[in-house]
Write a protein that holds these residues in place. Structure first.
Motif, PDB file in Angstrom:
ATOM      1  N   LYS A  48       8.411  12.250  12.804  1.00 42.50           N
ATOM      2  CA  LYS A  48       7.942  13.254  14.235  1.00 42.50           C
ATOM      3  C   LYS A  48       7.941  14.098  13.512  1.00 42.50           C
ATOM      4  O   LYS A  48       7.079  14.848  13.365  1.00 42.50           O
ATOM      5  N   THR A  49       8.518  14.618  12.272  1.00 36.79           N
ATOM      6  CA  THR A  49       9.238  16.617  11.608  1.00 36.79           C
ATOM      7  C   THR A  49       8.213  16.191  10.487  1.00 36.79           C
ATOM      8  O   THR A  49       8.540  17.121  10.249  1.00 36.79           O
ATOM      9  N   GLY A  50       7.415  15.416  10.082  1.00 36.92           N
ATOM     10  CA  GLY A  50       6.785  14.720   8.527  1.00 36.92           C
ATOM     11  C   GLY A  50       7.498  14.598   8.249  1.00 36.92           C
ATOM     12  O   GLY A  50       7.173  14.812   6.630  1.00 36.92           O
ATOM     13  N   SER A  51       8.423  14.298   7.472  1.00 42.66           N
ATOM     14  CA  SER A  51       9.530  13.766   6.703  1.00 42.66           C
ATOM     15  C   SER A  51       8.502  12.707   5.821  1.00 42.66           C
ATOM     16  O   SER A  51       8.291  11.310   6.862  1.00 42.66           O
ATOM     17  N   GLU A  52       9.466  12.450   4.571  1.00 45.04           N
ATOM     18  CA  GLU A  52       8.812  10.949   4.147  1.00 45.04           C
ATOM     19  C   GLU A  52       9.493  10.579   3.493  1.00 45.04           C
ATOM     20  O   GLU A  52      10.817  10.948   2.928  1.00 45.04           O
ATOM     21  N   ARG A  53       9.480   8.997   3.861  1.00 44.97           N
ATOM     22  CA  ARG A  53      10.279   8.198   2.808  1.00 44.97           C
ATOM     23  C   ARG A  53       9.542   7.180   2.650  1.00 44.97           C
ATOM     24  O   ARG A  53       9.107   6.466   3.012  1.00 44.97           O
ATOM     25  N   VAL A  54       9.715   6.942   0.828  1.00 43.40           N
ATOM     26  CA  VAL A  54       8.551   6.448  -0.225  1.00 43.40           C
ATOM     27  C   VAL A  54       9.200   5.042  -0.732  1.00 43.40           C
ATOM     28  O   VAL A  54      10.857   5.383  -1.043  1.00 43.40           O
ATOM     29  N   ARG A  55       9.269   3.548  -0.523  1.00 40.87           N
ATOM     30  CA  ARG A  55       9.374   2.648  -1.102  1.00 40.87           C
ATOM     31  C   ARG A  55       7.919   1.971  -1.515  1.00 40.87           C
ATOM     32  O   ARG A  55       6.992   1.765  -1.029  1.00 40.87           O
ATOM     33  N   GLU A  56       8.354   1.074  -2.603  1.00 42.25           N
ATOM     34  CA  GLU A  56       7.391   0.073  -3.233  1.00 42.25           C
ATOM     35  C   GLU A  56       7.762  -1.180  -3.132  1.00 42.25           C
ATOM     36  O   GLU A  56       8.655  -1.101  -2.973  1.00 42.25           O
ATOM     37  N   LEU A  57       6.944  -2.224  -2.761  1.00 48.51           N
ATOM     38  CA  LEU A  57       7.398  -3.522  -2.704  1.00 48.51           C
ATOM     39  C   LEU A  57       6.000  -3.925  -3.644  1.00 48.51           C
ATOM     40  O   LEU A  57       5.037  -3.676  -3.771  1.00 48.51           O
ATOM     41  N   GLU A  58       6.485  -5.296  -4.169  1.00 47.20           N
ATOM     42  CA  GLU A  58       5.436  -6.333  -4.508  1.00 47.20           C
ATOM     43  C   GLU A  58       5.205  -7.673  -3.465  1.00 47.20           C
ATOM     44  O   GLU A  58       6.546  -8.107  -2.736  1.00 47.20           O
ATOM     45  N   LEU A  59       4.433  -7.560  -3.465  1.00 47.31           N
ATOM     46  CA  LEU A  59       3.397  -8.937  -3.033  1.00 47.31           C
ATOM     47  C   LEU A  59       2.370 -10.286  -3.072  1.00 47.31           C
ATOM     48  O   LEU A  59       1.327  -9.994  -4.009  1.00 47.31           O
ATOM     49  N   LYS A  60       3.197 -11.208  -2.958  1.00 46.18           N
ATOM     50  CA  LYS A  60       2.869 -12.662  -4.175  1.00 46.18           C
ATOM     51  C   LYS A  60       2.331 -13.647  -2.495  1.00 46.18           C
ATOM     52  O   LYS A  60       2.745 -13.571  -1.848  1.00 46.18           O
ATOM     53  N   MET A  61       0.888 -14.030  -2.841  1.00 52.80           N
ATOM     54  CA  MET A  61       0.592 -14.585  -1.576  1.00 52.80           C
ATOM     55  C   MET A  61      -0.472 -16.019  -2.794  1.00 52.80           C
ATOM     56  O   MET A  61      -0.098 -16.282  -3.751  1.00 52.80           O
ATOM     57  N   LYS A  62       0.158 -16.978  -1.993  1.00 56.00           N
ATOM     58  CA  LYS A  62      -0.415 -18.200  -1.480  1.00 56.00           C
ATOM     59  C   LYS A  62      -0.810 -19.268  -1.295  1.00 56.00           C
ATOM     60  O   LYS A  62       0.100 -18.917  -0.178  1.00 56.00           O
ATOM     61  N   ARG A  63      -1.534 -19.780  -1.294  1.00 53.03           N
ATOM     62  CA  ARG A  63      -2.394 -21.228  -0.566  1.00 53.03           C
ATOM     63  C   ARG A  63      -1.999 -22.252  -0.937  1.00 53.03           C
ATOM     64  O   ARG A  63      -2.590 -22.956  -1.861  1.00 53.03           O
ATOM     65  N   GLU A  64      -2.241 -23.162   0.029  1.00 48.03           N
ATOM     66  CA  GLU A  64      -1.835 -24.248  -0.039  1.00 48.03           C
ATOM     67  C   GLU A  64      -2.173 -25.279   1.176  1.00 48.03           C
ATOM     68  O   GLU A  64      -2.014 -26.013   2.211  1.00 48.03           O
ATOM     69  N   GLY A  65      -3.922 -25.726   1.202  1.00 50.76           N
ATOM     70  CA  GLY A  65      -4.486 -26.523   1.271  1.00 50.76           C
ATOM     71  C   GLY A  65      -4.486 -25.132   2.783  1.00 50.76           C
ATOM     72  O   GLY A  65      -4.885 -24.107   2.941  1.00 50.76           O
ATOM     73  N   ASP A  66      -3.757 -25.474   4.026  1.00 50.20           N
ATOM     74  CA  ASP A  66      -4.258 -24.933   5.220  1.00 50.20           C
ATOM     75  C   ASP A  66      -3.242 -23.735   5.605  1.00 50.20           C
ATOM     76  O   ASP A  66      -3.107 -23.572   6.310  1.00 50.20           O
ATOM     77  N   VAL A  67      -1.389 -23.627   4.623  1.00 55.19           N
ATOM     78  CA  VAL A  67      -1.040 -22.945   4.656  1.00 55.19           C
ATOM     79  C   VAL A  67      -0.866 -22.405   3.692  1.00 55.19           C
ATOM     80  O   VAL A  67      -1.392 -22.003   2.539  1.00 55.19           O
TER      81      VAL A  67
END
Length: 249
Positions: A48-67
């Motif tokens: 709320k004061t405007g300070s920032e924390r930066v994080r990075e991530l890798e997102l993997k997604m996979k579909r198997e039928g309806d799951v």
């Protein structure tokens, strides 16, 4: 007779193209979900004061039928690197969520009240990360114009939200604004998509911001890289398991 025939034809055409609230939300979810993909995402948490924390991530997604399965793994900074969240979307039940924290070398199941908690100190709750609606969610179209549907959702008794309002763009079914209200009907948070990119026929939200209206904080997500239609062999099934997370991903 021609004007009457034309009017009847117009009415039939409108009825045939009309979408129910459930159909719109299902298509909106499909528009956000990418099968067999890998994305690099930057998360910027703004106080709320405007300070920032930066994080990075890798997102993997996979579909198997309806799951559908997704695995988010933080890569930086060092204090969160290796933290992983596994989501498994079963079509008829609540999503399964597992959080692995390398500092304590333990995997916790996110369920019950824990779903309402903050995801990694951000303005996203764990329940915001889910890929499907709770089984008891209900949807109603409350407004419509030439470009947008407005959908009012009652998310169910297990949700921390009393009401959710989603603004879905008709052209591509991308929800460009989602408003979250607490149990007292007060505005709590708003998620806004500020930038999209077209990858083939798919519109991808590459910049979005979740703002907590009551706390005065915000979390910005920026997709730095995205690869779609990743070959299945590059996303083996064992990647999306508790054992794989506990081996360090």
């Amino acid at each position: 007779m021609k004007p009457i025939i034309a009017a009847i034809a117009l009415l039939l055409s409108t009825a045939a193209s009309a979408e129910t609230a459930e159909e719109i939300m299902e298509k909106a979810r499909a528009a956000r979900q990418v099968d067999n993909s890998v994305q690099t995402v930057r998360m910027v948490i703004v106080s709320k004061t405007g300070s920032e924390r930066v994080r990075e991530l890798e997102l993997k997604m996979k579909r198997e039928g309806d799951v559908r399965k997704s695995l988010a793994r933080f890569t930086s900074p060092s204090d969160v690197a290796g933290t992983q969240l596994l989501l498994v979307d079963h079509p008829d039940t609540l999503d399964e969520q597992l959080l692995y924290m390398p500092a304590i070398k333990r995997t916790n199941r996110i369920s019950g009240k824990a779903r309402k908690g903050s995801f990694m100190g951000s303005d996203f709750a764990y329940e915001d990360m889910e890929m499907s609606d709770p089984p008891d969610a209900t949807h109603i179209v409350t407004a419509e114009d030439d470009t947008t549907w407005t959908i009012d959702t009652k998310p169910g008794e297990d949700s921390s939200y009393g009401r959710i309002v989603t603004h879905v763009t008709k052209a591509d079914f991308v929800p460009r604004k989602i408003e979250f209200f607490d149990d007292d009907g007060e505005a709590l948070k708003v998620l806004e998509v500020s930038k999209t990119e077209l990858d083939g026929a798919l519109t991808i939200a590459v910049e979005s911001v979740m703002t907590n209206l009551q706390k005065g904080t915000a979390t910005r997500l920026v997709v730095l890289e995205h690869k779609l239609n990743v070959p299945a062999e590059e996303l083996p099934d064992d990647v999306f398991t508790k054992a794989h997370m506990e081996m360090g991903g």
